[in-house]
Design a protein around this motif. Sequence first.
Motif, short mmCIF file in Angstrom:
data_model
loop_
_atom_site.label_atom_id
_atom_site.label_comp_id
_atom_site.label_asym_id
_atom_site.label_seq_id
_atom_site.Cartn_x
_atom_site.Cartn_y
_atom_site.Cartn_z
N LEU A 123 88.87 -15.20 -20.39
CA LEU A 123 87.81 -14.30 -20.87
C LEU A 123 86.48 -14.52 -20.17
O LEU A 123 85.53 -13.78 -20.38
CB LEU A 123 87.62 -14.47 -22.38
CG LEU A 123 88.74 -13.93 -23.27
CD1 LEU A 123 88.47 -14.24 -24.72
CD2 LEU A 123 88.92 -12.44 -23.08
N ALA A 127 85.22 -11.46 -16.25
CA ALA A 127 84.09 -10.61 -16.68
C ALA A 127 82.94 -10.67 -15.67
O ALA A 127 82.11 -9.77 -15.60
CB ALA A 127 83.61 -11.05 -18.06
N ALA A 138 88.31 -4.83 -22.80
CA ALA A 138 88.38 -6.13 -23.46
C ALA A 138 89.59 -6.08 -24.38
O ALA A 138 89.67 -5.24 -25.27
CB ALA A 138 87.11 -6.38 -24.26
N LEU A 155 81.82 -10.07 -21.78
CA LEU A 155 82.95 -9.16 -21.61
C LEU A 155 82.80 -7.92 -22.50
O LEU A 155 83.03 -6.80 -22.06
CB LEU A 155 84.26 -9.90 -21.95
CG LEU A 155 85.51 -9.03 -22.01
CD1 LEU A 155 85.78 -8.39 -20.65
CD2 LEU A 155 86.71 -9.83 -22.46
N SER A 159 82.38 -3.94 -21.28
CA SER A 159 83.59 -3.12 -21.40
C SER A 159 83.30 -1.71 -21.91
O SER A 159 82.30 -1.47 -22.57
CB SER A 159 84.59 -3.80 -22.33
OG SER A 159 85.06 -4.98 -21.72
N ALA A 162 87.57 -1.55 -26.25
CA ALA A 162 88.14 -2.81 -26.75
C ALA A 162 89.47 -2.48 -27.41
O ALA A 162 89.58 -1.49 -28.15
CB ALA A 162 87.20 -3.46 -27.76
#
Lengths: 227, 112
Positions: A123, A127, A138, A155, A159, A162
């Motif tokens: 993670l 990013a 994400a 992140l 994004s 999600a």
Amino acid sequence: MSFKVIKANVLAANDDVAGKIREMLAKTGTYMINIISSPGAGKTSFLEKVGPMLRREKISFIIVTGDCFTSRDAERMDKLKLPVVQINTGNGCHIDAGLIKKSLKGTDLKKTDLVIVENVGNLICPAEFDVGEDAKIAFLSTAEGADKPLKYPLLFRESKLAVINKVDLLKYVDFNLLFCVKNINNINSGLKILKVSCKTGEGLGGFVKWIVSEIRNKKTRKKGVSR
Amino acid sequence: MHEMSLIQNLLKILEKEIKSPEIKLVKNVRVEIGELRHIVPELLKFSFKHASKSDKLKGAKLKVKVLPIKIKCLKCGFESRIRDSLFACKKCKTGEVKIVSGEEFMLKGVEW
């Protein structure tokens, strides 16, 4: 002591290549997503399910999958006859723009609607590195902590979508979905959130709908520019 | 640990910047990193120390300045500092904000 003042973006070399990829994709009207998650969130299972659905929608796509050591993910996609390119990053913990540029060399982008980048499970680093994508996704799962967004805000800030996977597990795990959604909203109030399960297929149609509309919008913009 | 790959990116730029003959042995290299970037200053310094570099940079120290996360409200224009992953305006509470500081990774200068 003598000194020299410099003002240089350290990631400029990567960002330049990413910019070139973005220009290339703009010309062909190809949309690119970059899926980022921790290991085990279900990125590959997600693509195994979503790939055939995209095909039914007549979307031509290619999957670029990153892994440190193995080609297991690519083999899984290959079994389903999904078009896939494997990138092995060795000790590298992310895919950078240079690797994407190389991996797209054999692809006819004019005939490709969508490039799906399945980043290395991590993670943090993915990013940081722009790879020329239209949207970072994400991707997290209910088997993780609901506070993940708080721990990795970069992140979720960067994004466009999600995805919360493994919602079929909600009755077995202590994942507080409302808390997780609230955390995501606190970091990026405009971020679209999809709840899905690769096991039951729940919510996957919503993802396909989203991506089809994103691809269509990009193609419309391209036509507008070339007119 | 992504600090090593970040240092590789830094060195690519740095080696070009110090090519001029007036620059002798570099003592300090100054960088700024934003708090949002997930870069650990100690690991960045460690990676810099152990990375392979030209003779001019062999004894150089990496000086790291960490910049806080700051946002600007797109509605009322108020600027505030973020400490809690709540990216909302501290004054009017809207989530429509842009980040004005905290995402940097900049090479700022060298001393010799």
